[in-house]
Structures are given as C-alpha cells and as structure tokens.
Design an enzyme around this catalytic site. Structure first.
Site, short mmCIF file in Angstrom:
data_model
loop_
_atom_site.label_atom_id
_atom_site.label_comp_id
_atom_site.label_asym_id
_atom_site.label_seq_id
_atom_site.Cartn_x
_atom_site.Cartn_y
_atom_site.Cartn_z
CG HIS A 93 0.44 -7.39 13.22
ND1 HIS A 93 1.24 -6.39 12.72
CD2 HIS A 93 -0.79 -7.20 12.64
CE1 HIS A 93 0.54 -5.62 11.89
NE2 HIS A 93 -0.69 -6.10 11.82
CG HIS A 104 -3.46 -8.23 10.47
ND1 HIS A 104 -3.74 -7.04 11.12
CD2 HIS A 104 -4.33 -9.15 10.99
CE1 HIS A 104 -4.73 -7.22 11.98
NE2 HIS A 104 -5.11 -8.49 11.92
CG ASP A 107 -1.38 -5.35 6.00
OD1 ASP A 107 -1.88 -6.15 6.82
OD2 ASP A 107 -1.26 -4.13 6.24
CG HIS A 108 1.71 -6.14 8.90
ND1 HIS A 108 2.45 -5.05 9.23
CD2 HIS A 108 0.45 -5.70 8.62
CE1 HIS A 108 1.67 -3.96 9.19
NE2 HIS A 108 0.45 -4.34 8.82
CG HIS A 152 -3.54 -3.97 14.98
ND1 HIS A 152 -4.59 -3.35 14.33
CD2 HIS A 152 -2.86 -4.65 14.02
CE1 HIS A 152 -4.54 -3.65 13.04
NE2 HIS A 152 -3.51 -4.44 12.82
CG ASP A 157 -0.74 -2.36 11.17
OD1 ASP A 157 0.10 -1.66 10.58
OD2 ASP A 157 -1.49 -3.17 10.57
CG HIS A 196 -0.85 0.80 7.27
ND1 HIS A 196 -1.32 0.23 6.11
CD2 HIS A 196 -0.73 -0.21 8.17
CE1 HIS A 196 -1.50 -1.08 6.30
NE2 HIS A 196 -1.14 -1.36 7.55
#
Ligand code: ZN
Ligand code: FE
Length: 256
Positions: free
Chosen positions: A57, A59, A61-62, A115, A134, A172
């Site tokens: 996805h 975000h 941090d991805h 998400h 996530d 995570h």
C-alpha cells in the site's frame, strides 16, 4: 518444498522489512520499502541483488524508499491497482488474483482494502507464505484509515481462507500492545492467555513476534474471532452479524 527464501529485518521504529528471494534465478524482491538504508544493508548481508519491489500500500513507511531503490538497482515496482497514482515509480499495477513472478516463483495478489482503499497482499501459495502489509497483524489488524469495517472484514476473511499453516509476514511489531487489548475483550481464551505470556517473554528477550500463522491468528486474534461467544458477550453484541462484532471490536481498539 519451500523454494522461496525470506530475509526479515528491522526498519524505522517498529516496521519489519522483508526480502524474498528465488535461489534458482537470483530474483529478489523487497516487500515494501520502509527504509532504504536497512534494505541495502539486508541485501549486502545476503549477497542478493534487488530486482523487484512488491508494494502492499501507499503509506510512506511502505513505499517511501521506492524511488531511491529504483534509481540504484533499476528494479521493477509492482503495487496495488487501487492506489496506482500514490505508489512512487510504479511499473505494474495489480489486483485480485493477478499473478506476479519472482524469477520462477509465483505470487497471487489478494485485494485486502480497509487500512487503505487499494491495499493488497501477496500469497506465495506453494511456499505457504503471505505478505500482508498492514492488514493483519499478530493479534491485531490495521486501522481503518480509508476503508469501511465491511471492507476490512471481507479482506480479513480472504486471509482467513488461506491454509492454517500459512506463515504470515506482517509489517509491524505491534504484538505486545495488541495482546493487552486482545486480553481485555476475550480474557477467557486460554490459547490467547498462553500466547500473551509467550509474547511478553519473547519481547523481554528482544525477540520478534513476527511472522505468525493463519491458524494461530484464528485461534487468538480478536479481529478474526467475531464468532466467539465470549468476545460477543464482552462487546455486548451477542446476536449481531459478524461484521458488526468486528466493527465494534475495531472501534474499541481505537479508543483502548
Ligand atoms: Zn500503513
Ligand atoms: Fe505501516
């Protein structure tokens, strides 16, 4: 007969990064790009050359490391069709049941919105491995930033349909906090009580609680347990639809 090799490493504060590698061809994918330096260190450690990025996805941090890695390695970036414009450097947009090749190894894409609106997971069925980003966490699930409870419940149902022995790589290390919440809604679940104790011990020793398995999550993760009479009693929805029990559980976690 596992062919796929997986290397897991820490990135940023509480993310995990993963390299997936086909030893026959040398093809190597970063599953998401949380942190360029951590990914480069992992590649060097394994002696692998990055050929692909498989994003779950959009975000940061991805997908935040996409462009820097593409520039350096010329790797092919695969990501969710539903977030095409949000994935930096995307080469191939994929959705439900599309097949993605990593050398001679194939992954099937599963749409798991909730998400984020286009979130996808990668299932390596032959190796009984899934990368879920996530969407599903050990004892938890992703927050509903862009999707509805119904979407997320359907998405989690698709993951629950994978074989129980599927190894689940989530993005995570949230497990200890998730366990505290899980115990608050299903304290009668003996498997959960035992697992929580194990998690505390692991974390005390500085060990990872990821990966997990579908079977273990079905037995202990409150977000997969909408049918549990004990959970239903706790959230006061004894005869509601599963999706409503899930929605209430998710809402309680948001305020826990
Ligand atoms: Zn996210
Ligand atoms: Fe994340």
């Amino acid at each position: 007969m596992a062919k796929l090799e997986i290397h897991q490493f820490e990135a940023l504060n509480d993310n995990y990064g993963f390299l997936a590698h086909d030893p026959e061809t040398g093809a190597t994918a970063a599953i998401d790009t949380p942190e360029v330096a951590a990914i480069e260190k992992a590649l060097a450690q394994k002696g692998w050359k990055l050929t692909h990025i498989f994003n779950t996805h959009h975000h940061a941090d991805h997908a935040g490391g996409n462009l820097a890695l593409k520039e350096k390695y010329g790797c092919t970036i695969v990501g969710p069709k539903g977030e095409e414009k949000l994935i930096p450097g995307l080469d191939r947009a994929v959705g439900q049941d599309d097949v993605v090749a990593l050398g001679n190894i194939k992954a099937r894409v599963i749409d798991v919105p909730g998400h984020t609106r286009g979130h996808i997971a990668y299932s390596f069925a032959e190796d009984h491995v899934a990368f879920v980003g996530d969407t599903l966490f050990a004892l938890g699930c992703g927050r509903l930033f862009e999707g509805t409870p119904q979407q997320m419940w359907t998405s989690l149902g698709k993951l629950m349909a994978l074989p129980d022995d599927t190894t689940v790589y989530c993005a995570h290390e949230y497990t200890q906090a998730n366990a505290r919440f899980a115990l608050s809604v299903e304290p009668q679940n003996a498997a959960l009580v035992a697992r929580s104790k194990e998690i505390d011990e692991k974390r005390t020793r500085g060990e990872w609680t990821v990966p997990t398995t579908i079977g273990l999550e079905k037995a202990t993760n409150p977000f997969l347990r909408a049918a549990s009479p004990d959970l239903r009693a706790t959230v006061g929805l004894v005869s509601a639809a599963d999706v409503d029990v899930f929605a209430e559980t998710r809402a309680r976690k948001d305020n826990f």
